[in-house]
Design a protein around this motif. Structure first.
Motif, PDB file in Angstrom:
ATOM      1  N   SER A  71      -4.707  -1.215   3.180  1.00  0.00           N
ATOM      2  CA  SER A  71      -4.910  -1.955   2.047  1.00  0.00           C
ATOM      3  C   SER A  71      -5.743  -3.337   2.229  1.00  0.00           C
ATOM      4  CB  SER A  71      -3.586  -2.347   1.535  1.00  0.00           C
ATOM      5  OG  SER A  71      -3.107  -3.496   2.353  1.00  0.00           O
ATOM      6  N   ASP A  90       0.916  -1.246  -0.041  1.00  0.00           N
ATOM      7  CA  ASP A  90       0.073   0.064   0.018  1.00  0.00           C
ATOM      8  C   ASP A  90       0.887   1.237   0.007  1.00  0.00           C
ATOM      9  OD1 ASP A  90      -2.069   1.869   0.611  1.00  0.00           O
ATOM     10  OD2 ASP A  90      -1.342   1.557   2.750  1.00  0.00           O
ATOM     11  N   GLY A  91       0.618   2.269  -0.883  1.00  0.00           N
ATOM     12  CA  GLY A  91       1.190   3.561  -0.549  1.00  0.00           C
ATOM     13  C   GLY A  91       0.592   4.785  -0.283  1.00  0.00           C
ATOM     14  N   HIS A  92      -0.548   4.639   0.548  1.00  0.00           N
ATOM     15  CA  HIS A  92      -1.004   5.746   1.365  1.00  0.00           C
ATOM     16  C   HIS A  92      -0.331   5.986   2.447  1.00  0.00           C
ATOM     17  CE1 HIS A  92      -4.533   4.047  -1.111  1.00  0.00           C
ATOM     18  NE2 HIS A  92      -4.900   5.187  -1.358  1.00  0.00           N
ATOM     19  N   ASP A  93       0.476   7.212   2.277  1.00  0.00           N
ATOM     20  CA  ASP A  93       1.315   7.418   3.326  1.00  0.00           C
ATOM     21  C   ASP A  93       0.964   8.759   3.960  1.00  0.00           C
ATOM     22  OD1 ASP A  93       2.182   9.150   1.475  1.00  0.00           O
ATOM     23  OD2 ASP A  93       4.148   8.249   1.068  1.00  0.00           O
ATOM     24  N   ARG A  94       0.043   9.479   3.571  1.00  0.00           N
ATOM     25  CA  ARG A  94      -0.456  10.652   4.377  1.00  0.00           C
ATOM     26  C   ARG A  94      -0.596  10.744   5.821  1.00  0.00           C
ATOM     27  NH1 ARG A  94      -5.681  14.412   2.695  1.00  0.00           N
ATOM     28  NH2 ARG A  94      -5.328  15.971   4.422  1.00  0.00           N
TER      29      ARG A  94
END
Lengths: 547, 135
Positions: free
Chosen positions: B67, B17-21
């Motif tokens: 994810s 998963d790339g959601h790093d906010r």
């Protein structure tokens, strides 16, 4: 006018007491108490707004907008295996949805097969798992691909999934020139925000221009890219940043296409965009209007496009996932409705409305239905579709449209100074700007400078959630792994080896990669195998983490 | 724990998963609160996360997962910490994680605390301070 406004501001306005809050947009831009003709003094109607369907398209890309055809209601969906997703698509089509939009799971987005060790626990979780053409055939089983348009949210491995779609259509007897849809294929925003990349920027840009060239020749009705601000916004960007970074990415693709020797008018008409619709109503509407005007001007004046279709900025919109709250999730229905209305008033061509439960898990069928009904209520009940761009001429909306354009121009200059989009990515410029904005937004919430209903105000003590949550059966992962393993045993592995070798050779040279990828897909080479073949030549991207 | 040692936190994004906010916001808030923050960056395997935690001698590891792979990833990280004799390292997390799964993660001891979107960063800071003091 200016004098009179100042007089009013000094004499009349202070007679009423102002609430003790900061009047800012959701992006943190200060908003004045009143806008008058003085705020849009230089506005020239014919030059700056014009008419719908005419340059500079501020008022919309079609001459008749929603009086002609409503936007495409395109709910993003996909989970589990191809079979589960196929059933969800049929449910949505039966309920009046007019286009499909495929969500892939993380392994597919990152180019790994379901049985790769990195895929463990991720298969079918936040989208559908597609390992090969065999899965793509099941995904669209019973859905005639000459009748629907399909959007596929896929970036790093876009060329491969697109090839699988084309090959699945061939199996249905549908030739590629009949296919309509979009692949997202926007790798720049992956490096900037969404972070599902595979290859480094240079080879990624080559694959994208190969797709442009192949599409122009063989799949002429397909949108070969959807240049996406959505994820940039979700990562924490402001509206202005979303606007500026997305258009800057768009310019970078146009420049790459021109540099690859393509005629701009050959590929530019198939470029499309994807924006976020956040909760600040007017800021969003102004953003879409500014985007159309800026794009038209750059395409005509800077890039020398002659075909008016190359000047058009057509866009899909998704309501803001990041605006939804896990607390009091039913409130998300209301948020989504306002965001969808902003997208429609901003002239979107296609719309996804988020489901209330997406902040908790993938949406249930019930939640998706409400989200789709929200669009239908806007379309058929509110009357906002009866006239084109109804907010034009609003002092505030026109002021804000101009303002966003100016701020975007400032960013374009900064990016130029840094050496262009790729250099700015390498330097972490976008990533830093977005991380700063996200942090400031969070601080504003914590200081209660910004109110989020149910989160930092109007909170229910001991809230218990009583909405249904979609569960993905862990068995689906096992099934998918078994399927891809069986496929590798049953297919013609000599043919697979041959096609992969041919692809690797092409990657080392300068041929367009699409025909080679299509050949590999047709003999059921898997996504992971094709990606690995390309990684052998192109390598993998790694980022410097910035916070 | 002595007063002069700053709390050391490893924040990690395991899986694909790339959601790093969220994790970046938390990283900055913890740093502003005076903690030593190490952020691994994206796409880490559980093995990489645990190796980094041990090498950096951290008090606490925070995993961010959106994810849906949280059950697999927390279990793996927890087990690897144990296998490497680093079970004293506290494991927490955040992301898009359904309530039922949070209950299960806690019951099985795979995560001590999970922070959902909308949690004020002060609450996370306070929890970490109290929890590390107890160690």
């Amino acid at each position: 006018m200016r004098q009179e406004t100042e007089r009013w501001r000094k004499e009349t306005y202070p007679k009423s007491k102002e609430r003790d809050v900061e009047f800012n947009s959701v992006s943190g831009e200060p908003i004045k108490e009143l806008f008058t003709p003085a705020d849009i003094e230089g506005l020239d109607y014919l030059r700056d707004l014009g008419f719908p369907g005419e340059y500079p398209f501020t008022r919309g890309v079609q001459p008749n907008m929603y009086r002609g055809r409503l936007w495409t209601m395109r709910q993003f969906a996909g989970f589990g295996t191809a079979r589960e997703s196929n059933q969800r698509y049929k449910f949505l089509l039966e309920n009046g949805q007019t286009g499909l939009s495929v969500a892939f799971d993380m392994p597919t987005l990152m180019g790994y097969d379901s049985d790769h060790p990195f895929s463990e626990g991720e298969v079918g979780r936040c989208g559908v798992a597609i390992d090969s053409l065999a899965d793509m055939e099941i995904l669209f089983d019973g859905i005639p691909l000459d009748k629907v348009s399909t959007s596929m949210t896929i970036n790093g491995p876009a060329a491969i999934l697109w090839a699988m779609y084309i090959a699945a259509a061939e199996k249905q007897g549908v030739s590629s020139d009949k296919l309509r849809g979009t692949i997202q294929n926007d790798i720049l925003k992956e490096y900037i925000a969404q972070k599902s990349w595979i290859f480094p920027p240079e080879p990624s840009m080559r694959i994208i221009t190969d797709i442009f060239a192949f599409g122009a020749e063989h799949v002429p009705q397909w949108n070969t890219i959807s240049i996406s601000g959505y994820h940039i916004r979700e990562a924490g960007a402001t509206a202005v940043q979303e606007l500026a970074f997305t258009l800057a990415d768009g310019f970078a693709y146009v420049e790459a296409g021109i540099k690859a020797g393509l005629d701009v008018d050959k590929f530019a008409p198939r470029l499309s965009f994807f924006f976020n619709s956040h909760i600040d109503f007017f800021e969003e509407i102004a953003k879409y209007r500014a985007a159309r005007r800026i794009w038209a001007r750059y395409m005509k004046e800077k890039y020398g496009a002659k075909n008016p279709r190359s000047w058009l900025l057509r866009f899909h919109t998704q309501t803001a996932g990041c605006s939804l709250t896990a607390q009091q999730p039913e409130n998300n229905i209301v948020r989504t409705a306002f965001e969808a209305l902003a997208a429609v008033l901003g002239g979107t061509q296609s719309l996804h409305t988020n489901s209330m439960d997406e902040v908790l898990a993938l949406p249930t069928e019930k939640a998706v239905e409400i989200a789709l009904r929200t669009q239908q209520i806007i379309a058929y009940e509110t009357g906002v579709t009866n006239t084109i761009d109804p907010l034009a001429g609003s002092y505030y909306v026109e002021y804000l449209t101009n303002y966003m354009e100016e701020k975007a121009e400032e960013y374009f200059r900064k990016i130029e100074e840094l050496g262009g989009v790729l250099k700015a990515i390498e330097k972490g410029f976008f990533q830093k700007e977005i991380a700063d904005a996200a942090y400031q937004y969070q601080k504003a919430l914590e200081k209660k400078e910004r109110i989020l209903v149910g989160v930092n105000e109007f909170v229910k003590e001991n809230e218990t959630l009583d909405i249904e949550i979609l569960k993905i059966d862990p068995k689906l992962e096992e099934e998918q792994i078994a399927r891809v393993r069986k496929l590798r045993e049953s297919r013609d592995n000599v043919a697979v080896r041959e096609k992969l070798d041919a692809l690797e050779k092409a990657a080392r040279g300068n041929d367009n990669l699409m025909p080679y990828i299509l050949d590999a897909v047709r003999v059921y080479a898997t996504l992971g195998e094709i990606v690995q073949t390309l990684k052998n030549v192109f390598g993998e991207y790694r980022e410097q983490p910035i916070f | 724990m002595s007063e002069d040692r700053r709390i050391r936190v490893l924040l990690a994004k395991p899986g694909l998963d790339g959601h790093d906010r969220g994790i970046k916001v938390v990283a900055r808030a913890l740093r502003d609160a005076g903690m030593e923050v190490i952020y691994t960056g994206l796409h880490q395997t559980p093995e990489q996360v645990v190796a980094a935690a041990i090498q950096e001698d951290v008090d606490i590891v925070g995993l961010s997962i959106l994810s849906g792979a949280h059950m697999t990833l927390f279990r793996k990280v927890k087990n690897l910490l144990k296998e490497n004799g680093a079970d004293n390292i506290i494991l927490m997390g955040g992301g898009i994680i359904p309530e039922d799964d949070i209950k299960e993660l806690k019951e099985k001891g795979w995560a001590e605390e999970i922070f959902l979107p909308g949690t004020p960063t002060d609450k996370i800071i306070e929890w970490i301070r109290k929890r590390v003091e107890k160690n």
